[in-house]
Every structure is written in C-alpha cells, then in structure tokens.
Design a protein around this motif. Structure first.
Motif, PDB file in Angstrom:
ATOM      1  N   LEU A  74      -1.915   0.636   2.958  1.00 11.50           N
ATOM      2  CA  LEU A  74      -2.853  -0.439   3.287  1.00 11.50           C
ATOM      3  C   LEU A  74      -4.266  -0.012   2.926  1.00 11.50           C
ATOM      4  CD1 LEU A  74      -1.537  -1.482   6.837  1.00 11.50           C
ATOM      5  CD2 LEU A  74      -1.199  -2.719   4.693  1.00 11.50           C
ATOM      6  N   TYR A  75      -5.026  -0.957   2.387  1.00 13.82           N
ATOM      7  CA  TYR A  75      -6.430  -0.670   2.050  1.00 13.82           C
ATOM      8  C   TYR A  75      -7.240  -1.951   2.186  1.00 13.82           C
ATOM      9  CZ  TYR A  75     -10.575   0.930  -0.451  1.00 13.82           C
ATOM     10  OH  TYR A  75     -11.867   1.271  -0.791  1.00 13.82           O
ATOM     11  N   ASN A  76      -8.242  -1.903   3.055  1.00 13.93           N
ATOM     12  CA  ASN A  76      -9.104  -3.062   3.297  1.00 13.93           C
ATOM     13  C   ASN A  76      -8.306  -4.320   3.648  1.00 13.93           C
ATOM     14  OD1 ASN A  76     -11.472  -1.649   2.906  1.00 13.93           O
ATOM     15  ND2 ASN A  76     -11.639  -2.194   0.728  1.00 13.93           N
ATOM     16  N   GLY A  77      -7.284  -4.132   4.484  1.00 17.00           N
ATOM     17  CA  GLY A  77      -6.503  -5.273   4.948  1.00 17.00           C
ATOM     18  C   GLY A  77      -5.569  -5.862   3.917  1.00 17.00           C
ATOM     19  N   ASN A  80      -1.505  -1.940  -0.842  1.00 19.56           N
ATOM     20  CA  ASN A  80      -1.985  -1.114  -1.949  1.00 19.56           C
ATOM     21  C   ASN A  80      -0.870  -0.154  -2.361  1.00 19.56           C
ATOM     22  OD1 ASN A  80      -3.746   0.052  -3.831  1.00 19.56           O
ATOM     23  ND2 ASN A  80      -4.401   1.612  -2.354  1.00 19.56           N
ATOM     24  N   LEU A  81       0.134  -0.722  -3.066  1.00 22.06           N
ATOM     25  CA  LEU A  81       1.263   0.094  -3.519  1.00 22.06           C
ATOM     26  C   LEU A  81       0.929   0.775  -4.843  1.00 22.06           C
ATOM     27  CD1 LEU A  81       4.234  -2.367  -2.846  1.00 22.06           C
ATOM     28  CD2 LEU A  81       3.460  -0.486  -1.397  1.00 22.06           C
ATOM     29  N   PRO A  82       1.240   2.057  -4.989  1.00 26.50           N
ATOM     30  CA  PRO A  82       1.019   2.741  -6.268  1.00 26.50           C
ATOM     31  C   PRO A  82       1.794   2.042  -7.383  1.00 26.50           C
ATOM     32  CG  PRO A  82       1.492   4.330  -4.531  1.00 26.50           C
ATOM     33  CD  PRO A  82       1.760   2.972  -3.957  1.00 26.50           C
ATOM     34  N   PRO A  83       1.191   1.829  -8.536  1.00 26.92           N
ATOM     35  CA  PRO A  83       1.878   1.122  -9.637  1.00 26.92           C
ATOM     36  C   PRO A  83       3.204   1.767 -10.024  1.00 26.92           C
ATOM     37  CG  PRO A  83      -0.464   1.386 -10.107  1.00 26.92           C
ATOM     38  CD  PRO A  83      -0.192   2.198  -8.884  1.00 26.92           C
ATOM     39  N   GLN A  84       3.249   3.122 -10.026  1.00 31.86           N
ATOM     40  CA  GLN A  84       4.499   3.793 -10.411  1.00 31.86           C
ATOM     41  C   GLN A  84       5.616   3.465  -9.420  1.00 31.86           C
ATOM     42  OE1 GLN A  84       1.608   5.205  -9.790  1.00 31.86           O
ATOM     43  NE2 GLN A  84       0.906   6.408 -11.562  1.00 31.86           N
ATOM     44  N   LEU A  85       5.261   3.372  -8.149  1.00 28.42           N
ATOM     45  CA  LEU A  85       6.248   3.060  -7.121  1.00 28.42           C
ATOM     46  C   LEU A  85       6.760   1.633  -7.278  1.00 28.42           C
ATOM     47  CD1 LEU A  85       7.595   4.307  -4.594  1.00 28.42           C
ATOM     48  CD2 LEU A  85       5.774   3.289  -3.231  1.00 28.42           C
ATOM     49  N   ALA A  86       5.864   0.711  -7.501  1.00 27.57           N
ATOM     50  CA  ALA A  86       6.241  -0.681  -7.677  1.00 27.57           C
ATOM     51  C   ALA A  86       7.106  -0.875  -8.928  1.00 27.57           C
ATOM     52  CB  ALA A  86       5.003  -1.556  -7.753  1.00 27.57           C
ATOM     53  N   GLN A  87       6.845  -0.096  -9.971  1.00 31.44           N
ATOM     54  CA  GLN A  87       7.636  -0.212 -11.201  1.00 31.44           C
ATOM     55  C   GLN A  87       9.036   0.359 -11.009  1.00 31.44           C
ATOM     56  OE1 GLN A  87       5.368   1.706 -14.284  1.00 31.44           O
ATOM     57  NE2 GLN A  87       3.716   0.182 -14.228  1.00 31.44           N
ATOM     58  N   HIS A  88       9.126   1.470 -10.272  1.00 37.28           N
ATOM     59  CA  HIS A  88      10.422   2.116 -10.083  1.00 37.28           C
ATOM     60  C   HIS A  88      11.318   1.289  -9.164  1.00 37.28           C
ATOM     61  CE1 HIS A  88      13.177   5.502 -10.223  1.00 37.28           C
ATOM     62  NE2 HIS A  88      13.316   5.418  -8.900  1.00 37.28           N
ATOM     63  N   TYR A  89      10.711   0.704  -8.118  1.00 34.39           N
ATOM     64  CA  TYR A  89      11.455  -0.157  -7.197  1.00 34.39           C
ATOM     65  C   TYR A  89      10.907  -1.574  -7.352  1.00 34.39           C
ATOM     66  CZ  TYR A  89      12.804   4.303  -5.084  1.00 34.39           C
ATOM     67  OH  TYR A  89      13.292   5.567  -4.867  1.00 34.39           O
ATOM     68  N   SER A  90      11.534  -2.331  -8.246  1.00 41.85           N
ATOM     69  CA  SER A  90      10.990  -3.630  -8.627  1.00 41.85           C
ATOM     70  C   SER A  90      10.941  -4.623  -7.470  1.00 41.85           C
ATOM     71  CB  SER A  90      11.828  -4.217  -9.775  1.00 41.85           C
ATOM     72  OG  SER A  90      13.197  -4.316  -9.390  1.00 41.85           O
ATOM     73  N   VAL A  96       7.685  -6.118   0.743  1.00 38.37           N
ATOM     74  CA  VAL A  96       6.480  -5.754   1.481  1.00 38.37           C
ATOM     75  C   VAL A  96       5.565  -6.956   1.665  1.00 38.37           C
ATOM     76  CG1 VAL A  96       4.353  -4.399   1.343  1.00 38.37           C
ATOM     77  CG2 VAL A  96       6.553  -3.315   0.858  1.00 38.37           C
ATOM     78  N   GLN A  97       5.431  -7.772   0.640  1.00 33.86           N
ATOM     79  CA  GLN A  97       4.518  -8.913   0.704  1.00 33.86           C
ATOM     80  C   GLN A  97       4.953  -9.954   1.727  1.00 33.86           C
ATOM     81  OE1 GLN A  97       1.630  -9.240  -0.706  1.00 33.86           O
ATOM     82  NE2 GLN A  97       1.674  -7.491  -2.123  1.00 33.86           N
ATOM     83  N   LYS A  98       6.207  -9.907   2.145  1.00 32.05           N
ATOM     84  CA  LYS A  98       6.681 -10.857   3.158  1.00 32.05           C
ATOM     85  C   LYS A  98       6.083 -10.568   4.531  1.00 32.05           C
ATOM     86  CE  LYS A  98      11.105 -10.339   2.805  1.00 32.05           C
ATOM     87  NZ  LYS A  98      12.564 -10.588   3.073  1.00 32.05           N
ATOM     88  N   VAL A  99       5.588  -9.356   4.740  1.00 31.23           N
ATOM     89  CA  VAL A  99       5.029  -8.969   6.029  1.00 31.23           C
ATOM     90  C   VAL A  99       3.539  -9.267   6.039  1.00 31.23           C
ATOM     91  CG1 VAL A  99       4.674  -7.066   7.656  1.00 31.23           C
ATOM     92  CG2 VAL A  99       6.768  -7.169   6.274  1.00 31.23           C
ATOM     93  N   THR A 100       3.114 -10.031   7.022  1.00 31.90           N
ATOM     94  CA  THR A 100       1.708 -10.396   7.136  1.00 31.90           C
ATOM     95  C   THR A 100       0.921  -9.254   7.765  1.00 31.90           C
ATOM     96  OG1 THR A 100       2.294 -12.724   7.418  1.00 31.90           O
ATOM     97  CG2 THR A 100       0.072 -12.062   8.100  1.00 31.90           C
ATOM     98  N   ILE A 101      -0.168  -8.887   7.151  1.00 29.36           N
ATOM     99  CA  ILE A 101      -1.036  -7.836   7.683  1.00 29.36           C
ATOM    100  C   ILE A 101      -1.938  -8.450   8.746  1.00 29.36           C
ATOM    101  CG2 ILE A 101      -2.801  -6.127   7.122  1.00 29.36           C
ATOM    102  CD1 ILE A 101      -1.722  -6.140   4.259  1.00 29.36           C
ATOM    103  N   PRO A 102      -1.915  -7.955   9.969  1.00 22.79           N
ATOM    104  CA  PRO A 102      -2.759  -8.554  11.028  1.00 22.79           C
ATOM    105  C   PRO A 102      -4.234  -8.350  10.736  1.00 22.79           C
ATOM    106  CG  PRO A 102      -1.744  -6.512  11.791  1.00 22.79           C
ATOM    107  CD  PRO A 102      -1.123  -6.811  10.468  1.00 22.79           C
ATOM    108  N   THR A 103      -5.028  -9.327  11.149  1.00 19.70           N
ATOM    109  CA  THR A 103      -6.474  -9.236  10.935  1.00 19.70           C
ATOM    110  C   THR A 103      -7.130  -8.274  11.923  1.00 19.70           C
ATOM    111  OG1 THR A 103      -6.768 -11.177  12.358  1.00 19.70           O
ATOM    112  CG2 THR A 103      -6.598 -11.566   9.975  1.00 19.70           C
ATOM    113  N   VAL A 104      -6.472  -8.091  13.086  1.00 21.98           N
ATOM    114  CA  VAL A 104      -6.984  -7.167  14.096  1.00 21.98           C
ATOM    115  C   VAL A 104      -6.118  -5.919  14.088  1.00 21.98           C
ATOM    116  CG1 VAL A 104      -7.498  -6.831  16.541  1.00 21.98           C
ATOM    117  CG2 VAL A 104      -7.800  -9.089  15.505  1.00 21.98           C
ATOM    118  N   SER A 105      -6.750  -4.777  14.041  1.00 23.51           N
ATOM    119  CA  SER A 105      -6.022  -3.510  13.945  1.00 23.51           C
ATOM    120  C   SER A 105      -5.542  -3.066  15.320  1.00 23.51           C
ATOM    121  CB  SER A 105      -6.919  -2.431  13.317  1.00 23.51           C
ATOM    122  OG  SER A 105      -6.192  -1.215  13.180  1.00 23.51           O
TER     123      SER A 105
END
Length: 207
Positions: A74-77, A80-90, A96-105
């Motif tokens: 996670l970065y700035n809400g 932030n997946l590393p490109p190599q990781l996203a390419q290896h596991y398509s 991951v994008q299905k999970v909503t990041i809360p606005t309050v930590s």
C-alpha cells in the motif's frame, strides 16, 4: 493471542491445550477486515476472499518464508504491486483490487464468518461445534422408568464403548497386563464380560 498473533508456548491453563487444537478451525472460518494492513500476512492470511499462496499453488516450504504484510503493498491509500509480481501472477491484481482500501487507517480485525457482527462468542463456538443429534432407536429401551438408573447408565456406557475395562484403558493409553477378574482365563473386554460367559449358580461358567 498476543500482539494479534496466536502464541505457541505453554501457559498454565486447564483449557488452553484444548483451545489451541481449535486454532486452525478458527482461522479457516475467519477472514481479515483490512485496516492499515500491518497485521495481515499478504500471502498466507485470508483477507481478500482466498489465501493467495493457495490460489497460486505456492509450495508450503516457500509460503512459510513469505512474511510481507498487506501494508507493504500500500502507498498513499492505493495498491502498489511490484510490476514483476503482477506479471508473474496475472490474476493477482484482479484479486487485490476487489478489496477496498479504507480511508481511515484503523487496525486490522479478524472476523468470524458465521456471525453478522464478525465476533466469535462462546455461544457461537458451541453452536458451530455442536454435532447433529443421533436418532438412537435403542435409547428409549435403556432409559425406562422400569430400569434402575444405575443399570441404564451401565448399558449406555457399554453402547458407547465407555465401560472402564482393561481393553478401553489400553485405548486411552494405559499400558497394563489384562486378565478378566471373573474367569481368570481371558483378557478383560466388554464383549468378553457381557457375551462370552454367563453366571450359573453363583459361579462363572466360561462359554
């Protein structure tokens, strides 16, 4: 738990040893609610509907060494997946994008799947572990007003293999020589006592 992690060392408690045996069951029926992501293992905890190490068939000896948390991705809400990781596991980005990041930590929270609140109360645990009742046709024959309760209890224990014979003591881990104290000829077992000989004229007659 200590620091939101299950402890593995021994503590003096009459119930902890039994509770520890249920930890895998608790985890299998729970899911993490994402907060700041600092307490959730990215690969080995269920926080996005599935355990990622299982989804991508990562061998256990490798997954056990994966200690990164969700907060590491996670970065700035935002994710932030590393490109190599996203390419290896398509399919990783999609899950991951299905999970909503809360606005309050807020802190991460482990939720029990089978309650609306997500809390696991003692009554919920009891209901979850309760097995369906068996329909025992012979039960009404044993528990009868015409039979002394002591005899009913003995019959009930016999049907459930709970009579404290040498045979059952060995199953429980007691190592002892066995001899029937009534006939002194055979090992003591429930079947032997109740079915292999009978009493005749005050004496035991071996069948």
């Amino acid at each position: 738990m200590r620091g939101k992690k299950f402890i593995h060392h021994h503590i003096f408690s009459s119930i902890w040893s039994s509770v520890k045996e249920e930890v895998p069951t608790i985890l299998e029926n729970s899911i993490w609610l994402l907060g700041n992501g600092e307490d959730i293992n990215f690969w080995n905890d269920n926080w996005c509907g599935s355990i990622l190490s299982e989804v991508f068939n990562i061998p256990s000896h490798i997954s056990q060494a994966l200690t990164s948390t969700v907060s590491d991705y996670l970065y700035n809400g935002q994710w932030n997946l590393p490109p190599q990781l996203a390419q290896h596991y398509s399919a990783l980005s999609f899950l991951v994008q299905k999970v909503t990041i809360p606005t309050v930590s807020n802190p991460d929270k482990l939720l029990w799947k089978h309650t609306d609140s997500g809390d696991l109360q003692l009554s919920d645990a009891y209901s979850f572990k309760l097995q369906p009742l068996q329909d025992l046709h012979w039960a009404k024959l044993i528990w009868s007003p015409d039979i002394p309760p002591s005899k009913s209890v003995l019959a009930w224990r016999l049907m459930h293999v709970k009579v404290p014979t040498d045979e059952n003591l060995k199953i429980s881990g007691c190592s002892l020589p066995s001899m029937c104290s009534l006939c002194c000829k055979s090992e003591e077992s429930s079947f032997h006592i109740f079915f292999e000989f009978h009493f005749h004229g005050g004496y035991v007659e071996d069948l």
